[in-house]
Write a protein that holds these residues in place. Structure first.
Motif, short mmCIF file in Angstrom:
data_model
loop_
_atom_site.label_atom_id
_atom_site.label_comp_id
_atom_site.label_asym_id
_atom_site.label_seq_id
_atom_site.Cartn_x
_atom_site.Cartn_y
_atom_site.Cartn_z
N TRP A 208 -16.42 -20.77 -3.19
CA TRP A 208 -17.16 -21.27 -4.34
C TRP A 208 -16.27 -22.21 -5.14
O TRP A 208 -15.09 -21.95 -5.37
CB TRP A 208 -17.61 -20.10 -5.23
N GLY A 209 -16.84 -23.33 -5.57
CA GLY A 209 -16.10 -24.33 -6.32
C GLY A 209 -15.90 -23.93 -7.77
O GLY A 209 -16.54 -23.02 -8.30
N LEU A 210 -15.01 -24.64 -8.42
CA LEU A 210 -14.70 -24.43 -9.84
C LEU A 210 -15.40 -25.50 -10.66
O LEU A 210 -15.25 -26.70 -10.39
CB LEU A 210 -13.18 -24.50 -10.05
N GLY A 211 -16.17 -25.08 -11.66
CA GLY A 211 -16.93 -26.01 -12.47
C GLY A 211 -16.12 -26.58 -13.63
O GLY A 211 -14.96 -26.23 -13.86
N LEU A 212 -16.76 -27.47 -14.38
CA LEU A 212 -16.10 -28.08 -15.54
C LEU A 212 -15.89 -27.08 -16.66
O LEU A 212 -14.86 -27.10 -17.34
CB LEU A 212 -16.97 -29.25 -16.04
N LEU A 213 -16.84 -26.18 -16.87
CA LEU A 213 -16.82 -25.32 -18.06
C LEU A 213 -15.92 -24.11 -17.92
O LEU A 213 -15.36 -23.63 -18.91
CB LEU A 213 -18.24 -24.86 -18.38
N GLU A 214 -15.77 -23.60 -16.71
CA GLU A 214 -15.03 -22.34 -16.53
C GLU A 214 -13.62 -22.39 -17.09
O GLU A 214 -13.21 -21.46 -17.80
CB GLU A 214 -15.02 -21.97 -15.04
N PRO A 215 -12.80 -23.43 -16.85
CA PRO A 215 -11.44 -23.44 -17.42
C PRO A 215 -11.41 -23.62 -18.93
O PRO A 215 -10.38 -23.39 -19.56
CB PRO A 215 -10.77 -24.63 -16.71
N LEU A 216 -12.54 -24.03 -19.52
CA LEU A 216 -12.57 -24.31 -20.95
C LEU A 216 -13.08 -23.14 -21.78
O LEU A 216 -13.07 -23.21 -23.02
CB LEU A 216 -13.47 -25.53 -21.22
N ILE A 217 -13.51 -22.06 -21.13
CA ILE A 217 -14.08 -20.92 -21.85
C ILE A 217 -13.07 -20.32 -22.82
O ILE A 217 -13.36 -20.07 -24.00
CB ILE A 217 -14.59 -19.85 -20.86
N GLU A 218 -11.86 -20.09 -22.35
CA GLU A 218 -10.85 -19.45 -23.19
C GLU A 218 -10.45 -20.36 -24.35
O GLU A 218 -10.26 -19.88 -25.48
CB GLU A 218 -9.61 -19.10 -22.36
N LEU A 219 -10.32 -21.65 -24.10
CA LEU A 219 -9.99 -22.58 -25.18
C LEU A 219 -11.08 -22.61 -26.24
O LEU A 219 -10.80 -22.66 -27.44
CB LEU A 219 -9.77 -23.98 -24.61
N GLN A 220 -12.34 -22.59 -25.80
CA GLN A 220 -13.45 -22.57 -26.74
C GLN A 220 -13.45 -21.28 -27.56
O GLN A 220 -13.70 -21.30 -28.78
CB GLN A 220 -14.77 -22.71 -25.97
N THR A 221 -13.12 -20.18 -26.94
CA THR A 221 -13.06 -18.89 -27.65
C THR A 221 -11.96 -18.91 -28.72
O THR A 221 -12.16 -18.47 -29.85
CB THR A 221 -12.81 -17.74 -26.66
N TRP B 175 -20.69 -17.68 -13.79
CA TRP B 175 -21.72 -18.70 -14.02
C TRP B 175 -22.58 -18.33 -15.22
O TRP B 175 -22.93 -19.20 -16.04
CB TRP B 175 -22.61 -18.83 -12.78
N ASP B 176 -22.91 -17.03 -15.35
CA ASP B 176 -23.67 -16.58 -16.51
C ASP B 176 -22.93 -16.92 -17.81
O ASP B 176 -23.53 -17.41 -18.77
CB ASP B 176 -23.89 -15.06 -16.44
N LEU B 177 -21.63 -16.64 -17.82
CA LEU B 177 -20.84 -16.89 -19.02
C LEU B 177 -20.77 -18.38 -19.33
O LEU B 177 -20.85 -18.78 -20.51
CB LEU B 177 -19.43 -16.32 -18.83
N CYS B 178 -20.63 -19.20 -18.32
CA CYS B 178 -20.60 -20.65 -18.54
C CYS B 178 -21.91 -21.14 -19.15
O CYS B 178 -21.90 -21.97 -20.08
CB CYS B 178 -20.33 -21.37 -17.22
N LEU B 179 -23.03 -20.66 -18.66
CA LEU B 179 -24.33 -21.06 -19.20
C LEU B 179 -24.51 -20.52 -20.61
O LEU B 179 -25.11 -21.18 -21.47
CB LEU B 179 -25.45 -20.58 -18.28
N HIS B 180 -24.02 -19.31 -20.87
CA HIS B 180 -24.05 -18.76 -22.22
C HIS B 180 -23.32 -19.69 -23.19
O HIS B 180 -23.85 -20.06 -24.24
CB HIS B 180 -23.36 -17.39 -22.24
N TYR B 181 -22.10 -20.03 -22.84
CA TYR B 181 -21.28 -20.86 -23.73
C TYR B 181 -21.89 -22.25 -23.91
O TYR B 181 -21.81 -22.84 -24.99
CB TYR B 181 -19.86 -20.98 -23.16
N LEU B 182 -22.48 -22.78 -22.86
CA LEU B 182 -23.11 -24.09 -22.96
C LEU B 182 -24.27 -24.07 -23.94
O LEU B 182 -24.49 -25.04 -24.67
CB LEU B 182 -23.60 -24.53 -21.58
N GLU B 183 -24.98 -22.96 -24.02
CA GLU B 183 -26.11 -22.83 -24.93
C GLU B 183 -25.69 -22.43 -26.34
O GLU B 183 -26.54 -22.38 -27.23
CB GLU B 183 -27.10 -21.81 -24.38
#
Length: 310
Positions: free
Chosen positions: A266-279, A25-33
């Motif tokens: 715990w559920g899977l959010g929208l951003l988590e699967p997209l982290i690697e693609l964004q990187t 969750w921390d990483l998802c919020l990091h990437y969102l910002e």
């Protein structure tokens, strides 16, 4: 039945088992910002910029997640659910009951400002994949209220793979010491001497997001501890401040997940699967920028023996 003396241990175990998911969750919020060039430092228990990227001016960040996040939030906010009650039978009594129930639900929807609550819940749901809704009776306002609970403040039994498998659900809250003492005057002496929630506790519980979930100094950490038998206990450290039964043993808490994954509480959010693609996208763009800077103005090397006038 869970004993009072076991609550502190169960909450600590739950918090420790939750560390891996909170890092996600921390990483998802990091990437969102827009902070997207990070590695996890175990010694600091935090996300930091990688050493190989420090001072690198070709560190391109093109945040494709933000527009997607805003688009999904706006769509879900506009298309919020509606309420309808159907009669159990075509008899006049059942029709009147259905209409009365629907009118009561519409009244509660507007009085509790559920549309605004859902908008706040959807933001947590899309970014972290989890959110909680808790319904309670407010004695000051003399009405039933609903509140949004951050996924960071929700705790289930360690090892539970489903909401129904957990023996309890705990909700973390933070209170001003004096106000908490007024709420529970019979435990005033214990409350006034209890240790405050510290910065180290924030780093342990929230990691990077301690800056976004910062708790003012002097606050006390309490838990609303609901068990499956319909009992509510409000706990401060290892002390039970209040104990009661919920009406008809109803669990007033609802856990909502963005994507329900089998055998995972715990559920899977929208951003988590997209982290690697964004990187990968940022890496490719940074390589393009680096190649442009190197090749757009190349240097010409002329040997001295070529006889070319300087």
């Amino acid at each position: 039945m869970i004993k009072d003396k076991d609550i502190k241990r169960l909450l600590d175990d739950s918090n420790n088992s939750k560390q891996i998911i909170t890092r996600i969750w921390d990483l998802c919020l990091h990437y969102l910002e827009g902070r997207q060039h990070l590695v996890y430092d175990r010694s600091m228990s935090n996300y930091v910029v990688g050493r190989e990227l420090q001072g690198n001016r070709q560190r391109a960040t093109i945040n494709l997640l933000l527009n997607l996040y805003r688009n999904i939030i706006s769509r879900l906010t506009i298309n919020y659910p509606s309420v309808a009650v159907l009669p159990a039978s075509p008899t006049p009594d059942d029709i009147v009951k259905a209409k009365s129930s629907e009118t009561a639900l519409h009244y509660y929807w507007n009085s509790a400002d559920c549309k605004q609550l859902l908008e706040k819940a959807i933001k947590w749901l899309v970014s972290c994949g989890n959110v909680g809704l808790n319904t309670y009776y407010d004695p000051d306002k003399e009405c039933v209220m609903t509140e949004v609970i951050s996924p960071y403040d929700i705790f289930f039994e360690k090892g539970a793979i489903d909401y129904n498998d957990s023996r309890f659900v705990a909700i973390r809250r933070f209170h001003v010491r004096e106000e908490l003492a007024e709420m529970f005057p019979e435990h005033k002496e214990y409350i006034m001497k209890a240790p405050s929630y510290t910065q180290q506790d924030q780093t342990r519980d929230y990691g990077y997001t301690a800056q976004n979930h910062s708790v003012p100094q002097g606050r006390l950490e309490t838990y609303d501890f609901y068990d499956k038998h319909g009992e509510l206990r409000i706990c401060l450290n290892d002390k039970v401040l209040f104990k009661t039964k919920t009406p008809k043993g109803i669990m007033p808490f609802q856990h909502i997940r963005y994507t329900d994954v089998p055998n995972r509480i715990w559920g899977l959010g929208l951003l988590e699967p997209l982290i690697e693609l964004q990187t990968l996208y940022n890496t490719a763009r940074a390589q393009i920028i680096k190649n442009v800077e190197l090749m757009s103005n190349p240097k010409w090397l002329v040997p001295k023996t070529a006889g070319v006038n300087p």
